[in-house]
Design a protein around this motif. Sequence first.
Motif, short mmCIF file in Angstrom:
data_model
loop_
_atom_site.label_atom_id
_atom_site.label_comp_id
_atom_site.label_asym_id
_atom_site.label_seq_id
_atom_site.Cartn_x
_atom_site.Cartn_y
_atom_site.Cartn_z
N LEU A 73 72.89 14.81 -14.72
CA LEU A 73 72.50 13.94 -13.61
C LEU A 73 73.22 14.40 -12.35
O LEU A 73 74.31 14.98 -12.43
CB LEU A 73 72.92 12.49 -13.90
N PRO A 74 72.68 14.11 -11.18
CA PRO A 74 73.43 14.35 -9.95
C PRO A 74 74.74 13.56 -9.97
O PRO A 74 74.84 12.53 -10.64
CB PRO A 74 72.50 13.84 -8.85
N ALA A 75 75.73 14.03 -9.26
CA ALA A 75 77.07 13.43 -9.31
C ALA A 75 77.06 11.94 -9.01
O ALA A 75 77.74 11.16 -9.68
CB ALA A 75 78.00 14.16 -8.34
N ASP A 76 76.27 11.51 -8.00
CA ASP A 76 76.26 10.08 -7.66
C ASP A 76 75.69 9.24 -8.80
O ASP A 76 76.17 8.14 -9.07
CB ASP A 76 75.52 9.82 -6.36
N LEU A 77 74.70 9.75 -9.51
CA LEU A 77 74.12 9.00 -10.63
C LEU A 77 74.97 9.14 -11.89
O LEU A 77 75.02 8.23 -12.72
CB LEU A 77 72.70 9.47 -10.91
#
Length: 87
Positions: A73-77
Amino acid sequence: MFEGDCLRIINAINTKEPCHNLFGHIIEEIRSYTTPLLTCNFQHVRREGNKLAHALARRVVVSADTDVWVEELPADLDDVFNLDLAE
């Protein structure tokens, strides 16, 4: 057990009456797929109950781009996912 944060949808699925809303055909299809199951429950949870799903939905509204994640997942997610697991 199926959980959703849209009370209107959950109520429509759980009602035995025909659904004449704009999304009624989808409700009827859900019912047809779940009829053969021995046990099947649809339950409303507040959006705090699944923070990752809420974050994904907000991302779709904000961005018109199409993102595909294969491995990570992308870092924020990823942060939201890990916090959701910890609870």
